[in-house]
Scaffold this motif. Structure first.
Motif, PDB file in Angstrom:
ATOM      1  N   ASN A   1     -20.945  41.240  53.169  1.00  0.00           N
ATOM      2  CA  ASN A   1     -20.987  42.703  53.145  1.00  0.00           C
ATOM      3  C   ASN A   1     -20.270  43.290  54.336  1.00  0.00           C
ATOM      4  OD1 ASN A   1     -22.438  42.674  50.776  1.00  0.00           O
ATOM      5  ND2 ASN A   1     -24.431  42.745  51.786  1.00  0.00           N
ATOM      6  N   ARG A   2     -20.414  42.650  55.496  1.00  0.00           N
ATOM      7  CA  ARG A   2     -19.696  43.132  56.670  1.00  0.00           C
ATOM      8  C   ARG A   2     -18.197  43.034  56.458  1.00  0.00           C
ATOM      9  NH1 ARG A   2     -21.668  39.405  61.128  1.00  0.00           N
ATOM     10  NH2 ARG A   2     -19.567  39.896  61.817  1.00  0.00           N
ATOM     11  N   SER A   3     -17.760  41.933  55.833  1.00  0.00           N
ATOM     12  CA  SER A   3     -16.328  41.766  55.623  1.00  0.00           C
ATOM     13  C   SER A   3     -15.787  42.805  54.660  1.00  0.00           C
ATOM     14  CB  SER A   3     -16.047  40.346  55.098  1.00  0.00           C
ATOM     15  OG  SER A   3     -16.505  39.378  56.007  1.00  0.00           O
ATOM     16  N   CYS A   4     -16.538  43.055  53.567  1.00  0.00           N
ATOM     17  CA  CYS A   4     -16.058  44.046  52.597  1.00  0.00           C
ATOM     18  C   CYS A   4     -16.028  45.434  53.207  1.00  0.00           C
ATOM     19  CB  CYS A   4     -16.950  44.019  51.363  1.00  0.00           C
ATOM     20  SG  CYS A   4     -16.855  42.477  50.421  1.00  0.00           S
ATOM     21  N   ALA A   5     -17.024  45.756  54.025  1.00  0.00           N
ATOM     22  CA  ALA A   5     -17.036  47.076  54.638  1.00  0.00           C
ATOM     23  C   ALA A   5     -15.915  47.224  55.636  1.00  0.00           C
ATOM     24  CB  ALA A   5     -18.385  47.304  55.317  1.00  0.00           C
ATOM     25  N   SER A   6     -15.628  46.151  56.372  1.00  0.00           N
ATOM     26  CA  SER A   6     -14.556  46.234  57.361  1.00  0.00           C
ATOM     27  C   SER A   6     -13.192  46.223  56.701  1.00  0.00           C
ATOM     28  CB  SER A   6     -14.674  45.066  58.350  1.00  0.00           C
ATOM     29  OG  SER A   6     -15.920  45.103  59.000  1.00  0.00           O
ATOM     30  N   ALA A   7     -13.105  45.591  55.526  1.00  0.00           N
ATOM     31  CA  ALA A   7     -11.813  45.536  54.857  1.00  0.00           C
ATOM     32  C   ALA A   7     -11.325  46.917  54.479  1.00  0.00           C
ATOM     33  CB  ALA A   7     -11.922  44.659  53.606  1.00  0.00           C
ATOM     34  N   SER A   8     -12.231  47.803  54.104  1.00  0.00           N
ATOM     35  CA  SER A   8     -11.825  49.158  53.764  1.00  0.00           C
ATOM     36  C   SER A   8     -11.343  49.923  54.983  1.00  0.00           C
ATOM     37  CB  SER A   8     -12.998  49.897  53.115  1.00  0.00           C
ATOM     38  OG  SER A   8     -14.085  49.995  54.020  1.00  0.00           O
TER      39      SER A   8
ATOM     40  N   LEU B   1      -1.776  40.149  63.784  1.00  0.00           N
ATOM     41  CA  LEU B   1      -2.708  39.119  63.368  1.00  0.00           C
ATOM     42  C   LEU B   1      -3.327  39.513  62.042  1.00  0.00           C
ATOM     43  CD1 LEU B   1      -6.160  39.590  64.953  1.00  0.00           C
ATOM     44  CD2 LEU B   1      -4.325  41.120  65.551  1.00  0.00           C
ATOM     45  N   VAL B   2      -3.921  38.548  61.408  1.00  0.00           N
ATOM     46  CA  VAL B   2      -4.761  38.805  60.248  1.00  0.00           C
ATOM     47  C   VAL B   2      -6.149  39.125  60.772  1.00  0.00           C
ATOM     48  CG1 VAL B   2      -5.752  37.823  58.171  1.00  0.00           C
ATOM     49  CG2 VAL B   2      -3.413  37.278  58.782  1.00  0.00           C
ATOM     50  N   SER B   3      -6.651  40.292  60.445  1.00  0.00           N
ATOM     51  CA  SER B   3      -7.937  40.699  60.978  1.00  0.00           C
ATOM     52  C   SER B   3      -9.033  39.777  60.471  1.00  0.00           C
ATOM     53  CB  SER B   3      -8.241  42.148  60.560  1.00  0.00           C
ATOM     54  OG  SER B   3      -9.541  42.504  60.969  1.00  0.00           O
ATOM     55  N   PRO B   4      -9.852  39.221  61.354  1.00  0.00           N
ATOM     56  CA  PRO B   4     -10.970  38.379  60.897  1.00  0.00           C
ATOM     57  C   PRO B   4     -11.974  39.145  60.051  1.00  0.00           C
ATOM     58  CG  PRO B   4     -10.532  38.043  63.228  1.00  0.00           C
ATOM     59  CD  PRO B   4      -9.718  39.232  62.804  1.00  0.00           C
ATOM     60  N   ALA B   5     -11.976  40.476  60.122  1.00  0.00           N
ATOM     61  CA  ALA B   5     -12.886  41.254  59.285  1.00  0.00           C
ATOM     62  C   ALA B   5     -12.549  41.114  57.806  1.00  0.00           C
ATOM     63  CB  ALA B   5     -12.843  42.726  59.689  1.00  0.00           C
ATOM     64  N   LEU B   6     -11.349  40.637  57.466  1.00  0.00           N
ATOM     65  CA  LEU B   6     -10.958  40.448  56.078  1.00  0.00           C
ATOM     66  C   LEU B   6     -11.377  39.095  55.530  1.00  0.00           C
ATOM     67  CD1 LEU B   6      -7.334  41.913  56.200  1.00  0.00           C
ATOM     68  CD2 LEU B   6      -9.429  43.053  55.478  1.00  0.00           C
ATOM     69  N   LEU B   7     -11.979  38.263  56.369  1.00  0.00           N
ATOM     70  CA  LEU B   7     -12.375  36.927  55.945  1.00  0.00           C
ATOM     71  C   LEU B   7     -13.876  36.876  55.718  1.00  0.00           C
ATOM     72  CD1 LEU B   7     -10.211  34.827  58.416  1.00  0.00           C
ATOM     73  CD2 LEU B   7      -9.746  35.308  56.017  1.00  0.00           C
ATOM     74  N   PRO B   8     -14.332  36.295  54.609  1.00  0.00           N
ATOM     75  CA  PRO B   8     -15.777  36.192  54.371  1.00  0.00           C
ATOM     76  C   PRO B   8     -16.391  35.095  55.222  1.00  0.00           C
ATOM     77  CG  PRO B   8     -14.566  35.149  52.592  1.00  0.00           C
ATOM     78  CD  PRO B   8     -13.531  35.775  53.495  1.00  0.00           C
ATOM     79  N   GLY B   9     -17.698  35.222  55.474  1.00  0.00           N
ATOM     80  CA  GLY B   9     -18.419  34.196  56.210  1.00  0.00           C
ATOM     81  C   GLY B   9     -17.999  34.073  57.651  1.00  0.00           C
ATOM     82  N   THR B  10     -17.905  35.192  58.356  1.00  0.00           N
ATOM     83  CA  THR B  10     -17.495  35.145  59.753  1.00  0.00           C
ATOM     84  C   THR B  10     -18.606  34.554  60.607  1.00  0.00           C
ATOM     85  OG1 THR B  10     -18.337  37.373  60.065  1.00  0.00           O
ATOM     86  CG2 THR B  10     -16.022  37.146  59.497  1.00  0.00           C
ATOM     87  N   PRO B  11     -18.272  33.917  61.716  1.00  0.00           N
ATOM     88  CA  PRO B  11     -19.302  33.349  62.588  1.00  0.00           C
ATOM     89  C   PRO B  11     -20.201  34.426  63.173  1.00  0.00           C
ATOM     90  CG  PRO B  11     -17.143  32.433  63.098  1.00  0.00           C
ATOM     91  CD  PRO B  11     -16.921  33.565  62.149  1.00  0.00           C
TER      92      PRO B  11
ATOM     93  N   SER C   1      -5.652  33.242  49.822  1.00  0.00           N
ATOM     94  CA  SER C   1      -6.524  33.436  48.668  1.00  0.00           C
ATOM     95  C   SER C   1      -7.897  33.952  49.047  1.00  0.00           C
ATOM     96  CB  SER C   1      -6.677  32.115  47.901  1.00  0.00           C
ATOM     97  OG  SER C   1      -7.295  31.133  48.721  1.00  0.00           O
ATOM     98  N   SER C   2      -8.256  33.901  50.342  1.00  0.00           N
ATOM     99  CA  SER C   2      -9.588  34.310  50.788  1.00  0.00           C
ATOM    100  C   SER C   2      -9.614  35.689  51.420  1.00  0.00           C
ATOM    101  CB  SER C   2     -10.135  33.281  51.788  1.00  0.00           C
ATOM    102  OG  SER C   2     -10.152  31.985  51.229  1.00  0.00           O
ATOM    103  N   LEU C   3      -8.473  36.320  51.599  1.00  0.00           N
ATOM    104  CA  LEU C   3      -8.426  37.604  52.277  1.00  0.00           C
ATOM    105  C   LEU C   3      -9.002  38.704  51.404  1.00  0.00           C
ATOM    106  CD1 LEU C   3      -4.912  37.560  54.013  1.00  0.00           C
ATOM    107  CD2 LEU C   3      -7.144  37.307  55.092  1.00  0.00           C
ATOM    108  N   GLU C   4      -9.872  39.529  52.004  1.00  0.00           N
ATOM    109  CA  GLU C   4     -10.370  40.709  51.316  1.00  0.00           C
ATOM    110  C   GLU C   4      -9.318  41.823  51.390  1.00  0.00           C
ATOM    111  OE1 GLU C   4     -13.102  40.797  49.700  1.00  0.00           O
ATOM    112  OE2 GLU C   4     -14.192  39.020  50.399  1.00  0.00           O
ATOM    113  N   GLY C   5      -9.568  42.886  50.670  1.00  0.00           N
ATOM    114  CA  GLY C   5      -8.643  44.005  50.700  1.00  0.00           C
ATOM    115  C   GLY C   5      -7.516  43.829  49.702  1.00  0.00           C
ATOM    116  N   PRO C   6      -6.456  44.627  49.845  1.00  0.00           N
ATOM    117  CA  PRO C   6      -5.332  44.544  48.902  1.00  0.00           C
ATOM    118  C   PRO C   6      -4.682  43.169  48.925  1.00  0.00           C
ATOM    119  CG  PRO C   6      -5.202  46.543  50.226  1.00  0.00           C
ATOM    120  CD  PRO C   6      -6.269  45.699  50.840  1.00  0.00           C
TER     121      PRO C   6
END
Length: 550
Positions: A5-12, A281-291, A56-61
């Motif tokens: 949920n954090r990743s999806c919210a940050s992806a927007s 960089l690729v924002s880590p917020a776009l990746l699911p399961g962050t540490p 293949s794991s990046l959230e967002g567009p």
């Protein structure tokens, strides 16, 4: 809040709705001719597998909407027809395994005409995909980008492709990239038929004027390493929209200070600098399961345990291991991301007084030492016990002007995007330098930045949003203006018995839930250090937000 949920919210927040709207489909053609393939297959397959796992794991567009892969040796073979990359890792992984299983022993004569046929076949397959597989699908781009990976001389391969494709229909081809993978190996002289120079002798004799295509062409040369190959593939993750500039930077008009006597008609126009934005960089917020500790460190909520049932007493603190000292001038700020967190000595009441005093003195000595030596400390998060295969996070510790440290996340190799910006050692032209200096001379200069002087209209925005989201507010106001509500009557849906229970609970004093308060400790006395520089804050206090501005 869960990691997904954090990743999806940050992806927007990271990706705008208009970002990555013109990403083209990709075609990757791999030249698996022997004996060069035996030197490059392990590196290429590892780099390709790493990239596809990330993309293949990046959230967002979707940054790579479609991908197709061809292998060319004695014949061409389509290992992967056009498939969607996002959320399709299983299919992509099987394609890489199939590429890795191709023969690596033997020797074959390279046939460049097969590369040309693979290019034409990929264009035909794309037209078929749009017409039959995804009819009516409004793809972001009407043309594909083809990348050819080969260990044969890239300039000769490019000339052969141009010669073979000059009479073909290339309307669907947006860009053709030939990547030459350099292989450091001296092949036996007993195989003269395998010499690349002999295979492309007629291609090298072509004049420079014949190297023309309707599409954009590019030639790249990379070394045979996983990092170099990953950079070639990660360039696909950049925003490919180039129809308009991303940013317009306006400078004050040169040579004149605006005043009340200046009319709008005679006011000089500001200087506009048009710019493009490129991700570092690729924002880590776009990746699911962050540490737990970050993949991002944007708020204190990121440090809270995910399960609310875990008590605070049983939770284990996060561990950061200092692994290296860095010179401050040798760290590029573009490799840092996220918002910093403030680190200060603990004031936990469960720690003994002597231990707390010793801890604060050690913290003070650490801040003083790294500030004196102008150092940054590189730290790594230690995995929790029993966490299994966990992702390591790295951070930079920087000493601030107060008795505190700033924790900033730092990039790792997996998230790095290629960035090859030219470095100019020459001075700019005198006329351009004069215009820019005249523009900047109009600006007001402050010796110290004070964020309290900046307003963003946030309070008004929150009020307007809160009012619009509560449609019953007008009803309450009309009741207050027309007839005053009788406060002695209970509200609807509640009985007098329930109201008496509420009043009884309100009159009972709450019992103490925490441990007995310990006697107040005298303030700590620290040794005097060198005078501190002027603070960036107007108020000198213990508020974390004020110290963050410092």
């Amino acid at each position: 809040m869960s990691g997904r949920n954090r990743s999806c919210a940050s992806a927007s927040q990271v990706c705008c709705a208009s970002s990555f709207a013109r990403q083209p489909p990709r075609v990757l053609i791999v030249d698996v001719s022997l004996p060069w393939w035996s030197e490059t297959y392990s590196v290429l397959c590892e780099a390709l597998e790493n990239f596809l796992s990330l993309a293949s794991s990046l959230e967002g567009p979707s940054r790579v909407p479609l991908l197709s892969l061809y292998a060319v040796n004695v014949q061409q073979e389509c290992l992967l027809p056009f498939v969607q990359v996002k959320g399709n890792l299983m299919r992509l992984h099987s394609c890489v395994e199939e590429l890795r299983s191709l023969p690596v022993e033997g020797c074959t004569r390279p046939r460049v005409e097969l590369l040309k046929q693979a290019v034409l076949d990929s264009l035909h397959q794309y037209k078929h995909y749009i017409r039959h597989v995804a009819p009516g699908n409004n793809l972001s781009s009407g043309s594909v980008e083809v990348t050819v990976l080969s260990s044969q001389p890239g300039r000769a391969v490019l000339r052969q492709l141009e010669q073979g494709l000059k009479d073909s229909d290339l309307v669907s081809l947006r860009r053709l990239v030939v990547v030459h993978i350099t292989v450091e190996r001296n092949f036996p002289e007993t195989e003269p038929a395998l010499s690349p120079e002999q295979c492309f002798a007629e291609g090298l004799d072509q004049p420079e004027e014949d190297m023309m295509l309707g599409a954009e062409i590019d030639l790249q040369q990379v070394e045979n390493s996983v990092v170099a190959m990953e950079n070639v593939l990660k360039a696909w993750l950049h925003d490919q929209a180039g129809e308009k500039e991303h940013l317009q930077l306006f400078l004050p008009a040169p040579g004149q200070t605006p005043g009340p006597s200046t009319t709008p008609a005679h006011r000089p126009s500001p200087v506009c600098i048009k710019c493009d934005l490129q991700e570092r960089l690729v924002s880590p917020a776009l990746l699911p399961g962050t540490p737990d500790l970050g993949a991002k460190t944007e708020s204190v909520r990121d440090f809270q345990p995910h399960s609310k049932s875990v008590s605070n007493q049983s939770s284990v603190p996060q561990r950061l291991q200092v692994i290296k000292a860095l010179q401050a001038e040798g760290l590029c700020q573009s490799v840092l991301y996220g918002l910093p967190l403030l680190i200060r000595p603990t004031t936990c009441w469960q720690i003994d007084w002597d231990e707390m005093e010793s801890n604060q003195q050690t913290f003070h000595a650490l801040c003083h030492t790294i500030r004196t030596r102008d150092w940054f400390l590189l730290v790594r998060s230690e995995p929790q016990f029993g966490s299994g295969c966990s992702v390591a996070s790295y951070y930079i510790l920087q000493a601030s002007g107060s008795l505190s440290l700033l924790l900033k996340p730092v990039l790792t190799r997996e998230l790095m995007l290629p960035c090859n910006l030219p470095v100019s050692n020459e001075d700019p032209p005198l006329n351009a330098l004069t215009v820019v200096e005249s523009c900047l001379d109009q600006l007001e200069e402050d010796p110290v930045f004070n964020p309290l002087c900046l307003g963003s209209n946030l309070y008004l925005h929150l009020r307007m949003r809160g009012l619009l989201s509560r449609p019953y507010g007008s009803r309450s106001q009309s009741q207050g203006r027309g007839q005053r509500r009788d406060t002695h009557h209970p509200p609807e849906g509640s009985t007098s018995r329930q109201l008496q229970k509420r009043r009884a609970r309100a009159t009972v004093a709450p019992l103490p839930s925490g441990p007995p308060a310990k006697p107040a400790r005298p303030p700590l006395t620290l040794s005097r250090s060198r005078p501190r520089p002027p603070s960036l804050c107007l108020i000198d206090g213990d508020n974390d937000e004020e110290e963050m501005a410092c």
